[in-house]
Motif scaffolding. Structure first.
Motif, PDB file in Angstrom:
ATOM      1  N   ARG A  51     -32.727 -12.705 -20.917  1.00 50.43           N
ATOM      2  CA  ARG A  51     -34.192 -12.783 -20.795  1.00 50.43           C
ATOM      3  C   ARG A  51     -34.784 -11.447 -20.369  1.00 50.43           C
ATOM      4  O   ARG A  51     -35.824 -11.030 -20.876  1.00 50.43           O
ATOM      5  CB  ARG A  51     -34.583 -13.873 -19.804  1.00 50.43           C
ATOM      6  N   MET A  52     -34.133 -10.776 -19.430  1.00 47.20           N
ATOM      7  CA  MET A  52     -34.612  -9.468 -18.987  1.00 47.20           C
ATOM      8  C   MET A  52     -34.581  -8.465 -20.136  1.00 47.20           C
ATOM      9  O   MET A  52     -35.515  -7.684 -20.303  1.00 47.20           O
ATOM     10  CB  MET A  52     -33.756  -8.942 -17.823  1.00 47.20           C
ATOM     11  N   GLY A  53     -33.534  -8.501 -20.937  1.00 48.68           N
ATOM     12  CA  GLY A  53     -33.450  -7.607 -22.086  1.00 48.68           C
ATOM     13  C   GLY A  53     -34.580  -7.852 -23.063  1.00 48.68           C
ATOM     14  O   GLY A  53     -35.188  -6.907 -23.589  1.00 48.68           O
ATOM     15  N   LEU A  54     -34.873  -9.103 -23.310  1.00 50.77           N
ATOM     16  CA  LEU A  54     -35.962  -9.458 -24.217  1.00 50.77           C
ATOM     17  C   LEU A  54     -37.303  -8.985 -23.658  1.00 50.77           C
ATOM     18  O   LEU A  54     -38.109  -8.380 -24.372  1.00 50.77           O
ATOM     19  CB  LEU A  54     -35.986 -10.974 -24.442  1.00 50.77           C
ATOM     20  N   LEU A  55     -37.537  -9.224 -22.383  1.00 51.90           N
ATOM     21  CA  LEU A  55     -38.790  -8.800 -21.758  1.00 51.90           C
ATOM     22  C   LEU A  55     -38.930  -7.277 -21.751  1.00 51.90           C
ATOM     23  O   LEU A  55     -40.024  -6.747 -21.955  1.00 51.90           O
ATOM     24  CB  LEU A  55     -38.888  -9.354 -20.337  1.00 51.90           C
ATOM     25  N   GLU A  56     -37.830  -6.566 -21.527  1.00 54.45           N
ATOM     26  CA  GLU A  56     -37.874  -5.107 -21.559  1.00 54.45           C
ATOM     27  C   GLU A  56     -38.213  -4.608 -22.963  1.00 54.45           C
ATOM     28  O   GLU A  56     -38.973  -3.653 -23.123  1.00 54.45           O
ATOM     29  CB  GLU A  56     -36.554  -4.521 -21.081  1.00 54.45           C
ATOM     30  N   GLY A  57     -37.677  -5.262 -23.978  1.00 57.16           N
ATOM     31  CA  GLY A  57     -37.993  -4.894 -25.355  1.00 57.16           C
ATOM     32  C   GLY A  57     -39.462  -5.122 -25.666  1.00 57.16           C
ATOM     33  O   GLY A  57     -40.113  -4.287 -26.309  1.00 57.16           O
ATOM     34  N   ILE A  58     -39.990  -6.232 -25.206  1.00 60.24           N
ATOM     35  CA  ILE A  58     -41.414  -6.524 -25.405  1.00 60.24           C
ATOM     36  C   ILE A  58     -42.268  -5.475 -24.696  1.00 60.24           C
ATOM     37  O   ILE A  58     -43.241  -4.966 -25.265  1.00 60.24           O
ATOM     38  CB  ILE A  58     -41.754  -7.945 -24.919  1.00 60.24           C
ATOM     39  N   ALA A  59     -41.897  -5.128 -23.475  1.00 61.33           N
ATOM     40  CA  ALA A  59     -42.655  -4.124 -22.712  1.00 61.33           C
ATOM     41  C   ALA A  59     -42.625  -2.771 -23.419  1.00 61.33           C
ATOM     42  O   ALA A  59     -43.649  -2.078 -23.480  1.00 61.33           O
ATOM     43  CB  ALA A  59     -42.100  -3.998 -21.294  1.00 61.33           C
ATOM     44  N   ARG A  60     -41.455  -2.387 -23.966  1.00 60.88           N
ATOM     45  CA  ARG A  60     -41.374  -1.120 -24.712  1.00 60.88           C
ATOM     46  C   ARG A  60     -42.276  -1.162 -25.938  1.00 60.88           C
ATOM     47  O   ARG A  60     -42.942  -0.179 -26.269  1.00 60.88           O
ATOM     48  CB  ARG A  60     -39.930  -0.823 -25.121  1.00 60.88           C
ATOM     49  N   GLU A  62     -45.015  -2.995 -26.341  1.00 58.88           N
ATOM     50  CA  GLU A  62     -46.411  -2.922 -25.905  1.00 58.88           C
ATOM     51  C   GLU A  62     -46.804  -1.501 -25.531  1.00 58.88           C
ATOM     52  O   GLU A  62     -47.897  -1.035 -25.841  1.00 58.88           O
ATOM     53  CB  GLU A  62     -46.645  -3.873 -24.727  1.00 58.88           C
ATOM     54  N   MET A  63     -45.890  -0.784 -24.889  1.00 55.50           N
ATOM     55  CA  MET A  63     -46.153   0.602 -24.516  1.00 55.50           C
ATOM     56  C   MET A  63     -46.299   1.475 -25.764  1.00 55.50           C
ATOM     57  O   MET A  63     -47.184   2.335 -25.832  1.00 55.50           O
ATOM     58  CB  MET A  63     -45.038   1.148 -23.618  1.00 55.50           C
ATOM     59  N   ALA A  64     -45.444   1.238 -26.756  1.00 54.52           N
ATOM     60  CA  ALA A  64     -45.529   2.000 -28.002  1.00 54.52           C
ATOM     61  C   ALA A  64     -46.876   1.770 -28.672  1.00 54.52           C
ATOM     62  O   ALA A  64     -47.494   2.714 -29.187  1.00 54.52           O
ATOM     63  CB  ALA A  64     -44.388   1.611 -28.940  1.00 54.52           C
ATOM     64  N   ILE A  65     -47.361   0.543 -28.661  1.00 58.89           N
ATOM     65  CA  ILE A  65     -48.667   0.237 -29.252  1.00 58.89           C
ATOM     66  C   ILE A  65     -49.771   0.977 -28.502  1.00 58.89           C
ATOM     67  O   ILE A  65     -50.633   1.607 -29.111  1.00 58.89           O
ATOM     68  CB  ILE A  65     -48.925  -1.285 -29.270  1.00 58.89           C
ATOM     69  N   GLU A  66     -49.727   0.927 -27.176  1.00 58.63           N
ATOM     70  CA  GLU A  66     -50.735   1.603 -26.355  1.00 58.63           C
ATOM     71  C   GLU A  66     -50.740   3.108 -26.605  1.00 58.63           C
ATOM     72  O   GLU A  66     -51.787   3.745 -26.582  1.00 58.63           O
ATOM     73  CB  GLU A  66     -50.501   1.323 -24.872  1.00 58.63           C
TER      74      GLU A  66
END
Length: 85
Positions: A51-60, A62-66
């Motif tokens: 789950r942490m790996g998945l959340l970290e991927g999502i955060a990366r 979102e950051m790339a989009i920003e």
């Protein structure tokens, strides 16, 4: 959540591990009255890691989009095809 002293862990480690496997309830281990560690069963730990790996991927992502680090679908498809060759 259950709390146990570190001395209890030292004396009854095998029993606590068996209970963890059976109940899958984390145990907070305290040392001198202060929280020291959480003891969790292997399956729970591995699930949390995934789950942490998945959340970290999502955060990366979102950051790339920003930051504007995105590509259109056709470009992504080309890059993926090149990596698979």
């Amino acid at each position: 959540m259950r709390t146990e002293l570190v001395t209890t862990l030292k004396r009854r480690a095998s029993e606590l591990l068996a209970e963890l496997k059976r109940d899958r309830e984390p145990i907070l281990i305290t040392n001198h009255g202060q929280p020291g560690a959480y003891l969790v069963d292997v399956e729970t730990y591995e699930t949390l890691q995934r789950r942490m790996g998945l959340l970290e991927g999502i955060a990366r992502g979102e950051m790339a989009i920003e930051e504007g680090r995105t590509v259109i679908h056709a470009q992504a498809k080309k890059r993926t095809a090149r990596r698979l060759e």
